[in-house]
Write a protein that holds these residues in place. Structure first.
Motif, PDB file in Angstrom:
ATOM      1  N   LEU A 119       0.855  -1.180   0.000  1.00 22.97           N
ATOM      2  CA  LEU A 119       0.000   0.000   0.000  1.00 22.97           C
ATOM      3  C   LEU A 119       0.893   1.232   0.000  1.00 22.97           C
ATOM      4  O   LEU A 119       1.824   1.328   0.801  1.00 22.97           O
ATOM      5  CB  LEU A 119      -0.888  -0.004   1.252  1.00 22.97           C
ATOM      6  N   LYS A 120       0.636   2.132  -0.907  1.00 24.38           N
ATOM      7  CA  LYS A 120       1.395   3.375  -0.976  1.00 24.38           C
ATOM      8  C   LYS A 120       0.425   4.522  -0.738  1.00 24.38           C
ATOM      9  O   LYS A 120      -0.661   4.549  -1.304  1.00 24.38           O
ATOM     10  CB  LYS A 120       2.092   3.518  -2.317  1.00 24.38           C
ATOM     11  N   ILE A 121       0.816   5.455   0.124  1.00 31.13           N
ATOM     12  CA  ILE A 121      -0.019   6.610   0.471  1.00 31.13           C
ATOM     13  C   ILE A 121       0.665   7.866  -0.048  1.00 31.13           C
ATOM     14  O   ILE A 121       1.857   8.076   0.171  1.00 31.13           O
ATOM     15  CB  ILE A 121      -0.210   6.731   1.999  1.00 31.13           C
ATOM     16  N   GLY A 122      -0.111   8.693  -0.722  1.00 32.33           N
ATOM     17  CA  GLY A 122       0.372   9.992  -1.186  1.00 32.33           C
ATOM     18  C   GLY A 122      -0.562  11.066  -0.672  1.00 32.33           C
ATOM     19  O   GLY A 122      -1.695  10.786  -0.277  1.00 32.33           O
ATOM     20  N   GLY A 123      -0.094  12.291  -0.662  1.00 33.22           N
ATOM     21  CA  GLY A 123      -0.941  13.382  -0.199  1.00 33.22           C
ATOM     22  C   GLY A 123      -0.349  14.727  -0.533  1.00 33.22           C
ATOM     23  O   GLY A 123       0.803  14.832  -0.967  1.00 33.22           O
ATOM     24  N   ILE A 143       3.227  18.232  -9.485  1.00 31.98           N
ATOM     25  CA  ILE A 143       1.798  18.025  -9.746  1.00 31.98           C
ATOM     26  C   ILE A 143       0.962  18.218  -8.487  1.00 31.98           C
ATOM     27  O   ILE A 143      -0.114  18.799  -8.533  1.00 31.98           O
ATOM     28  CB  ILE A 143       1.560  16.617 -10.324  1.00 31.98           C
ATOM     29  N   THR A 144       1.454  17.750  -7.355  1.00 34.07           N
ATOM     30  CA  THR A 144       0.686  17.800  -6.107  1.00 34.07           C
ATOM     31  C   THR A 144       0.808  19.183  -5.465  1.00 34.07           C
ATOM     32  O   THR A 144       1.915  19.666  -5.289  1.00 34.07           O
ATOM     33  CB  THR A 144       1.191  16.719  -5.130  1.00 34.07           C
ATOM     34  N   PRO A 145      -0.314  19.819  -5.099  1.00 35.99           N
ATOM     35  CA  PRO A 145      -0.253  21.155  -4.511  1.00 35.99           C
ATOM     36  C   PRO A 145       0.316  21.123  -3.092  1.00 35.99           C
ATOM     37  O   PRO A 145       0.165  20.156  -2.364  1.00 35.99           O
ATOM     38  CB  PRO A 145      -1.712  21.613  -4.500  1.00 35.99           C
ATOM     39  N   GLY A 146       0.970  22.222  -2.717  1.00 35.23           N
ATOM     40  CA  GLY A 146       1.547  22.325  -1.380  1.00 35.23           C
ATOM     41  C   GLY A 146       2.686  21.341  -1.214  1.00 35.23           C
ATOM     42  O   GLY A 146       3.283  20.878  -2.178  1.00 35.23           O
TER      43      GLY A 146
END
Length: 159
Positions: free
Chosen positions: A74-78, A111-114
């Protein structure tokens, strides 16, 4: 069959001239501002010299998470975390048992904000039909805010 009407360039020039003269009349008839505040904080009622950081943090978008599978884990991105700030990621079963946790540093991402995080957990995934029996959350230490719960599949061995 419908025929579209062609635009008349002469009419467009005339309308542009009329609009420009109307703007000029409105600008000339408006009273001159004599004591308009120069800074945005003064206009909004913020005391001068007050910490703008606290206000920005209140208005900052809340952090978010997403998940996917990589290398059978499982890979988590944020995103929307504080860039360069510490983020605590935890994956739990729905009964509260912690399956994975780690402190990571949020990095800028194209691509990911912040500030973004991408963590490969030690949780096996995908699971055969177990559904979302757990959740992931992330805590931004700088802003002291938790992301919303993200339902995730947590593979648990049954012996």
């Amino acid at each position: 069959m419908r025929v579209l009407e062609r635009s008349n360039p002469h009419r467009m020039r005339r309308m542009t001239a009329v609009a420009a003269s109307a703007v000029a009349v409105v600008a000339l008839s408006a009273p001159a501002a004599t004591s308009a505040p120069a800074t945005p904080s003064a206009r909004e009622g913020t005391p001068s010299g007050a910490s703008l950081t606290a206000e920005v943090l209140k208005k900052a978008p809340s952090p978010f998470l997403f998940h996917y599978t990589f290398n059978n884990h499982l890979k988590i991105g944020g995103g929307n975390f504080t860039v360069g700030g510490r983020v605590f990621l935890v994956v739990k079963l729905n009964n509260g048992r912690v399956m994975f946790s780690r402190w990571v540093t949020a990095q800028p991402h194209s691509i990911t904000p912040g500030g973004a995080i991408y963590v490969e957990t030690s949780v096996a995934s995908p699971c055969g039909g177990s559904g979302n029996n757990g959740y992931a959350r992330a805590f931004d230490n700088t802003t002291q805010t938790w992301s919303p719960r993200l339902p995730v599949p947590v593979c648990v061995r049954i012996d």
